[in-house]
Each structure stands twice: as structure tokens, then as C-alpha cells.
Scaffold this motif. Structure first.
Motif, short mmCIF file in Angstrom:
data_model
loop_
_atom_site.label_atom_id
_atom_site.label_comp_id
_atom_site.label_asym_id
_atom_site.label_seq_id
_atom_site.Cartn_x
_atom_site.Cartn_y
_atom_site.Cartn_z
N ALA A 83 0.71 -1.11 0.12
CA ALA A 83 -0.13 -0.11 -0.08
C ALA A 83 0.80 1.20 -0.04
CB ALA A 83 -1.06 0.09 1.17
N GLN A 84 1.96 1.36 0.74
CA GLN A 84 2.84 2.33 0.65
C GLN A 84 3.58 2.66 -0.79
OE1 GLN A 84 5.54 1.09 3.89
NE2 GLN A 84 4.78 2.56 5.23
N LEU A 85 3.89 1.38 -1.31
CA LEU A 85 4.49 1.56 -2.69
C LEU A 85 3.41 2.28 -3.56
CD1 LEU A 85 6.24 -1.67 -3.03
CD2 LEU A 85 7.29 0.48 -3.03
N VAL A 86 2.09 1.71 -3.59
CA VAL A 86 1.19 2.40 -4.56
C VAL A 86 0.89 3.66 -4.13
CG1 VAL A 86 -1.50 2.17 -4.77
CG2 VAL A 86 -0.30 0.14 -4.64
N LEU A 87 0.73 4.13 -2.96
CA LEU A 87 0.75 5.56 -2.69
C LEU A 87 2.08 6.35 -3.18
CD1 LEU A 87 -1.19 7.72 -1.49
CD2 LEU A 87 0.14 7.26 0.89
N SER A 88 3.14 5.64 -3.15
CA SER A 88 4.45 6.54 -3.46
C SER A 88 4.17 6.67 -5.17
CB SER A 88 5.51 5.57 -3.00
OG SER A 88 5.75 5.59 -1.74
#
Length: 491
Positions: free
Chosen positions: A255-260
């Protein structure tokens, strides 16, 4: 055999707490410290600021209106003054056959599709056509070319310019539509990250609880207050929650990667969401949306929704095209008139008969009219059909947008009601867990019941965070369906 098994259990109980303490607590330090440090909270408004400043797709969308304005500038070129000149001379056998100089400044006018012309001709020589021959001073002219039939009300250049100006509004609406779509996707990714973080935090809290209970059970088993089987059961609960935590950890990282994907620097370099960043806190008690909000969004969508604005601007463009096609049904009747003079300068002194006056002129009339007008009538009919199609599309789109807004509003209201019930359920479940712990301490309950109620409490808290995330995503959807964006500063 029993003694060996009991010795193994005791050894396991003595060693396992230290292993758990070193591994589990090391993994949770990041989130615990991040929660305590408010500076590392990454709010939705912070994300909005970064996205609207540096996101490349947002910058790309801004080019749409720039491109439309460039088309307007290009269309204005049809009204640029034009200066042209030509020179020709023939000298043969000591005879000057001709010496011609022709120049003209044409200034297109918006009014009536006319052209203002200022010219100077000098045609001398032995064999120059008498009708165009001038004296050695040359001949000046000033006049107008006016279409009295086709082209009087609108012509090709005015049609192009008007449609280009309308397309600026179309491009701005398309730009707004794309930016709204980008932000809607960003907001959903943010709340997915929020849910993944809360899910991981709750599971991590469950691991801590299970670890503390296992440590206590181990000590009680060693001194003989509890049977060894209770420690094994507590140990299994810790293992299950660690496995679940590792799974949630991967989901949080993803989820952090997608938001990044939405984070960019001012220089256009991709940024990564810091590993210790945490989402903003949300009050779980979500109030039901105000019915006035629905009325406001419906009214705003009816007037300003990008999709409807695009359709209306397309209708305005077709209206201009229809006027132009109707104009082409008229016959061509162009009148050209020029006043003539031998004057070559403002200070020249020439006889009145050779200066600008109503007796010195040249005039021309041009007439043309297709007998059947099949091409023009076919084009006009095509434009009328497109207008009908557009009207139907506008009707359907308006209804669809209204229903989408109402559906999102209904979903939001449902989330609000469900959250109110879920909050009460979590509180009641917490009471059950507290009571079960008290009964267990008095020897009136079992470890299985405690674990069961505690696991259910964690699941209910996770479900509550899922509802909060769903509520926020639906709120973003409500504004997106209305063709606008929520002001995150009000959260």
C-alpha cells in the motif's frame, strides 16, 4: 517420557519470551515511535499539496488549456494584416517593355467580413496594357472588399475563431475532469494505505497481548500454578498472530508503494513514502452527511460538472457551425471599391482631379450561386443531426450524474449508520474481553475463551477501520461524481 516433555516445555517457555521480545518488538518500534511523533503524520492535505504541485499527469492536464489557447492564437492569424508586393521589368533592344511595381496592404476586418485594402501600383513601359498603365508617379488606392451575400454574417475565418474560443472552455473542462479523476484515485490509494496501516497496528497490538499472556503463563507454569498445556496454547496464539502480522506487513508495504506512485519532487524525481510515515487519525464517529450537501452538489453538478460543460461547449460549437453552414446557402455577392489618386505621400501637392475623390475610383462585383446546393444542404443536415445526438447525450448524462451522486450519498449515509453500530459493538466486545480476563484471573474461565474473545475484538476493530476507510473513499467518490473535489483542509 512425561518428564522429558515437561522439561522441553519449560525450556521453550524460558527461551521463547526473549526471542519474541527481540524480534517482535524490534519490528513494532517503527510504528510505535511514528505514532508518538506527530511530525511524521502524513495527512491527506499534505498529499494533496504535493500532488497538485508536482504530479506529472496534473501538469500534463494543464497543457490542454494551453493547447486550446494556442489554437485561438492560430485562428487569430486569419485576421493578421498582410503586406504583399511584386516587381517586374523587361528591357530589350534599348526599349523598356514594362516596369511594374504592385504592392498592397490588406487588413481583414471583423465587421461584415470585409477587407480594408491600401495599395500602390506603378506600371510604365512601351508595351504595358493600357488599362493598367500609370504615369511615372504611380497610382495609390484605398478601398474595401465587402461580401453582401454569403459571408456577411459569418465566414470561414470568423467560424474558425469562434469555435477555437469555445474549445478553450472545452479544454478547461477536460482538464478539470482529468485532475478530478487523478485526485479521486490518489484519495482511494491514501485510504487503502490508512486501512493497511491500522490493520497492521491492530494485529501488532494483538501480538503484544498474546506475548504478554504467554510470558505470564510461562512463569505460572514454571511455579506450577498453571498446566503446561495452557502455555502451549498461548504459544500457538502468538505464532498465529505473528503469521498474520507478517501478512499484514506485506500488505502495508504494498500500500505504501502504491501511494508512492503519486509522490514527486519539484525537479520531477520520484519520491518514496518514508517507512516511518503514518496516516492521519480519523474520528470513527462519522456524522451522517447533511442533506444540504446533497442539494449543493446536485446544483453544482448541473451547472459546472466537467462532462456537462464539455457537452454544452460542444453544443455551442455546433451552433456556430450551423450558422456558418446556413450562411453558405446564400449566393456569393462580393463588392470591391477603391478610391484612386496620384498621391504618393501626405505632403504631395497634386491637382484635385487626380486626388482621392468620388470621381476617381474602380469598382467590381462578383456573383456566384450553386443551383442545387446539395453539398451545403448535406453539411447543414449533418450538423443538425449532430445537435440532436448531443441533446440526447446531454439528457442521459445529466440523469446519470444525478443518480451517481445520490447513490454515493446513500452509500455514505449507510456507512455512517453502520459505523455508529460498529463503535458500540467494539465497546461491548471490549467489556466482554475485560470481564473474561477478570474471570480467568479468578480461575472461572479458560485461555481459549480469552483468546477467542480477544481475536474477535481485534477483528471487529479491523472491520471498524475498514468502514472508516470505506466512508472516506465514498466521500471522495461523492465529490468526484459531482465533478469537483473535497477540500481536505476541512477534514
Amino acid at each position: 517420557m512425561k518428564n522429558n516433555f515437561k522439561a522441553f516445555l519449560i525450556t521453550l517457555m524460558l527461551l521463547f519470551p526473549m526471542v519474541i521480545t527481540q524480534s517482535v518488538k524490534a519490528q513494532q518500534n517503527t510504528i510505535v515511535k511514528a505514532e508518538a511523533d506527530s511530525v511524521k503524520v502524513f495527512s491527506l492535505s499534505d498529499l494533496q499539496m504535493l500532488v497538485f504541485r508536482y504530479h506529472p499527469i496534473v501538469k500534463q492536464a494543464a497543457l490542454l488549456s494551453e493547447s486550446a489557447r494556442a489554437s485561438v492564437l492560430q485562428s487569430l492569424g486569419y485576421f493578421d494584416p498582410e503586406l504583399k508586393a511584386g516587381f517586374a521589368r523587361k528591357l530589350f533592344g534599348n526599349t523598356e517593355y514594362y516596369n511594374k511595381w504592385n504592392s498592397e496592404l490588406k487588413i481583414p476586418l471583423w465587421l461584415a467580413g470585409a477587407d480594408l485594402k491600401v495599395g500602390y501600383d506603378r506600371n510604365v513601359g512601351t508595351y504595358v496594357n493600357p488599362e493598367s498603365k500609370t504615369n511615372s508617379q504611380g497610382l495609390s488606392a484605398i478601398g474595401l472588399s465587402i461580401p453582401l451575400g454569403q459571408g456577411l454574417l459569418i465566414d470561414a475565418r470568423r467560424n474558425t475563431l469562434r469555435q477555437s474560443k469555445i474549445m478553450v472552455q472545452y479544454a478547461e473542462a477536460e482538464q478539470l475532469k482529468q485532475i478530478n479523476a487523478i485526485w479521486y484515485g490518489v484519495a482511494k490509494d491514501y485510504w487503502n494505505w490508512y486501512y493497511a496501516y491500522k490493520q497492521f497496528a491492530l494485529i501488532n497490538e494483538g501480538v503484544e497481548l498474546a506475548q504478554r499472556r504467554f510470558t505470564a503463563m510461562s512463569r505460572q507454569t514454571i511455579i506450577g500454578d498453571k498446566p503446561a498445556i495452557d502455555s502451549v496454547e498461548a504459544y500457538i496464539t502468538v505464532q498465529e498472530r505473528i503469521i498474520q502480522k507478517e501478512k499484514m506487513k506485506i500488505e502495508l508495504q504494498n500500500a505504501q508503494l502504491v501511494l508512492s506512485n503519486h509522490l514527486w519532487s519539484e525537479d520531477g524525481n520520484p519520491l518514496e513514502l518514508p517507512f516511518d510515515a503514518v496516516p492521519q487519525n480519523i474520528n470513527p464517529a462519522m456524522a451522517k452527511p447533511n442533506p444540504l450537501t446533497l442539494d449543493t452538489l446536485l446544483g453544482q453538478a448541473a451547472n459546472q460538472h466537467p462532462e456537462l460543460v464539455k457537452l454544452r461547449t460542444k453544443g455551442a460549437q455546433l451552433a456556430v457551425e450551423r450558422s456558418y453552414r446556413q450562411e453558405l446557402l446564400k449566393p456569393k455577392l462580393n463588392v470591391t471599391g477603391n478610391l484612386l489618386s496620384n498621391r504618393t505621400g501626405f505632403n504631395s501637392v497634386i491637382p484635385g482631379d487626380y486626388d482621392f475623390n468620388w470621381s476617381n475610383y474602380k469598382i467590381g462585383i462578383e456573383f456566384a450561386f450553386p443551383l442545387f446546393l446539395r453539398s451545403e444542404r448535406g453539411k447543414l443536415r449533418e450538423v443538425k443531426i449532430k445537435q440532436q445526438e448531443l441533446n440526447y447525450d446531454l439528457q442521459q448524462s445529466s440523469r446519470t450524474i444525478n443518480n451517481d451522486i445520490k447513490a454515493a450519498y446513500n452509500d455514505l449515509s449507510a456507512y455512517s449508520s453502520q459505523l455508529a453500530v460498529q463503535i458500540q459493538s467494539v465497546q461491548n466486545q471490549q467489556i466482554l474481553v475485560t470481564g473474561e480476563n477478570q474471570k480467568f484471573n479468578l480461575g472461572e474461565s479458560t485461555l481459549f475463551l480469552i483468546n477467542s474473545r480477544e481475536t474477535k475484538l481485534i477483528d471487529m476493530k479491523i472491520k471498524q477501520e475498514s468502514m472508516i476507510s470505506g466512508y472516506q473513499k465514498t466521500l471522495a467518490e461523492l465529490y468526484y461524481k459531482a465533478g469537483t473535489r473535497q477540500d481536505t483542509r476541512l477534514n
